[in-house]
Scaffold this motif. Structure first.
Motif, PDB file in Angstrom:
ATOM      1  N   ILE A  71       0.801  -1.065  -0.056  1.00 43.14           N
ATOM      2  CA  ILE A  71       0.010   0.032   0.044  1.00 43.14           C
ATOM      3  C   ILE A  71       0.930   1.403   0.170  1.00 43.14           C
ATOM      4  O   ILE A  71       1.820   1.150   0.731  1.00 43.14           O
ATOM      5  N   VAL A  72       0.556   2.104  -0.899  1.00 40.64           N
ATOM      6  CA  VAL A  72       1.357   3.264  -0.876  1.00 40.64           C
ATOM      7  C   VAL A  72       0.347   4.348  -0.660  1.00 40.64           C
ATOM      8  O   VAL A  72      -0.661   4.613  -1.295  1.00 40.64           O
ATOM      9  N   GLY A  73       0.275   5.070   0.603  1.00 35.55           N
ATOM     10  CA  GLY A  73      -0.422   6.108   0.682  1.00 35.55           C
ATOM     11  C   GLY A  73      -0.279   7.173   1.672  1.00 35.55           C
ATOM     12  O   GLY A  73       0.936   7.214   2.244  1.00 35.55           O
ATOM     13  N   ARG A  74      -1.261   8.272   1.462  1.00 33.37           N
ATOM     14  CA  ARG A  74      -1.095   9.215   2.350  1.00 33.37           C
ATOM     15  C   ARG A  74      -2.364   9.996   2.278  1.00 33.37           C
ATOM     16  O   ARG A  74      -3.127   9.859   1.689  1.00 33.37           O
ATOM     17  N   GLY A  75      -2.548  10.860   3.496  1.00 34.24           N
ATOM     18  CA  GLY A  75      -4.051  11.565   3.401  1.00 34.24           C
ATOM     19  C   GLY A  75      -3.978  12.678   2.500  1.00 34.24           C
ATOM     20  O   GLY A  75      -3.121  12.924   1.766  1.00 34.24           O
ATOM     21  N   GLY A  76      -5.284  13.352   2.461  1.00 36.23           N
ATOM     22  CA  GLY A  76      -5.686  14.351   1.604  1.00 36.23           C
ATOM     23  C   GLY A  76      -4.633  15.632   1.614  1.00 36.23           C
ATOM     24  O   GLY A  76      -4.001  16.014   2.741  1.00 36.23           O
ATOM     25  N   GLY A  77      -4.546  16.441   0.577  1.00 37.39           N
ATOM     26  CA  GLY A  77      -3.836  17.747   0.928  1.00 37.39           C
ATOM     27  C   GLY A  77      -4.010  18.464  -0.475  1.00 37.39           C
ATOM     28  O   GLY A  77      -4.661  18.013  -1.492  1.00 37.39           O
TER      29      GLY A  77
END
Length: 406
Positions: free
Chosen positions: A208-214
């Motif tokens: 999983i490659v992930g990060r929150g919104g922005g």
């Protein structure tokens, strides 16, 4: 301004008073009340209420903007999105609650696409032409992964959300974390290196490659070619979970599966153990019902077989035969008793006859029976010779006599 009090100590104005003062200063400046500003749209958010909030950027400068519904309808403005190059007309004011300067938009004019958007589209077109987005090269996700690899920032709330989701949905899986920068100039190389590291490690079933919104700038690392290439060469299936539902990055197009959020990526990576538990409970209920039905059928069959066995059992015949045997025995005993009685009567009759004919009766009247030694009864003198020994039987015994000449 600070004013000394009677004791010489400065007095202070309230935050509300200062905010109101700044608001009045900005709104009474004629230059700032009807001005055109141009830049590139970033972090654009359209709400169900019809209001639109976005940031207008140019270089390192940015200007928070608000485009209310009534102004949008009056200006017949198009839908705004990240990457658009705009010239906006409106006024500058101060929003006391958030303590920030805002630009209130009254009209917009499209200037085409912004630099970031053009860069995005150019890279997207080139990678698509190479076939990196083809569905044929996308691999299916494992149904029951043992190890989940995660590429994200150690400080990201998205990481905690993903781990919590994985633990809740599928606690059987282990997590291997490869930390990476997810924002800034060094982020693309960091993300690519983390992906390569997980592939070298080789134990993960899915990554999983992930990060929150922005904003578009904050998510830009996932639009860089180095990240796209790292995802494309990964031997392990990759799930991208970057930003929110409306955010699309180059990483999304290259990945084997795109999720709208990091939590969605964790959800897509593993099955839900509660579904298994429910399915197992349903199957157990069905199996129990089948077993009970089978037992009921077997019980019915046993009842029928028992009845058939009872009907076919020799027990009834044996009972009947025993009764018949008792009857035959009784009849035979009666018959034998009758025969014995008849024979006894006959025997008594014969005995009486024999008795009446017995020479003993004659002897008893004074007569005697003379027999030779071979027990032959002598009835004539012609049967004996002088010297023969004879037996004379009288009433109370026997006498011996020798024959002499007369």
């Amino acid at each position: 301004m600070l004013f000394p009090d009677s004791l010489g100590a400065p007095s202070a104005i309230s935050v509300s008073a200062l905010a109101l003062y700044l608001k009045e200063v900005l709104e009474t400046n004629d230059i700032l009340q009807n001005i055109w500003v141009h830049g590139e749209v970033s972090n654009c958010k359209n709400y169900p209420s019809g209001h639109c909030y976005f940031t207008l950027k140019e270089g390192d400068a940015q200007l928070p903007c608000v485009f209310f519904k009534h102004a949008r309808l009056r200006a017949a403005a198009p839908s705004l999105r990240d990457g658009m190059a705009l010239a906006v007309n409106g006024r500058v004011s101060f929003y006391e609650r958030d303590g920030k300067l805002q630009f209130y938009v009254d009209a917009v004019m499209s200037l085409g696409e912004g630099a970031l958007f053009r860069k995005f589209e150019q890279l997207k077109a080139r990678l698509e032409a190479e076939g990196l987005f083809d569905s044929a090269r996308k691999r299916p996700l494992p149904m029951q992964p043992t190890i989940i690899g995660i590429v994200s920032s150690p400080q990201a709330a998205a990481l905690r959300d993903m781990i919590r989701t994985l633990r809740n949905r599928y606690p059987l899986a282990q997590v291997v974390f490869a930390p990476a920068l997810v924002q800034g100039a060094e982020a693309p190389a960091s993300i690519a290196a983390a992906l390569d590291l997980l592939n070298e490690h080789g134990e993960a079933d899915v990554i999983i490659v992930g990060r929150g919104g922005g904003s578009i700038e904050e998510l830009w690392a996932f639009n860089e070619e180095v990240v796209a290439r790292a995802i494309a060469r990964s031997r392990i299936p990759v799930i991208s979970g970057v930003g929110h539902e409306t955010d699309f990055t180059i990483a999304d197009f290259v990945s084997d599966h795109r999720a709208s959020t990091p939590t969605g990526a964790a959800t897509a990576a593993v099955p839900d153990i509660t579904d298994w538990q429910k399915d197992l409970a349903d199957k157990q209920q069905v199996l129990t019902a089948l077993i009970l039905d089978q037992l009921a059928d077997l019980k019915d069959q046993m009842t029928y077989i028992t009845r058939d066995l009872q009907r076919a059992s020799p027990q009834n015949t044996i009972i009947q035969r025993r009764q018949q045997l008792d009857e035959y025995t009784d009849r035979l005993q009666t018959h034998m008793q009758h025969i014995i009685s008849l024979q006894a009567e006959r025997l008594r009759g014969v005995s009486l006859q024999l008795h009446s004919l017995s020479p003993l009766l004659t002897i008893a009247r004074g007569y005697a029976v003379v027999r030779q030694q071979d027990q032959t009864v002598v009835t004539s003198v012609q049967q004996v010779q002088p010297g023969d020994v004879l037996t004379i039987q009288v009433k109370d015994g026997q006498l011996s006599a020798e024959v002499r000449p007369s």
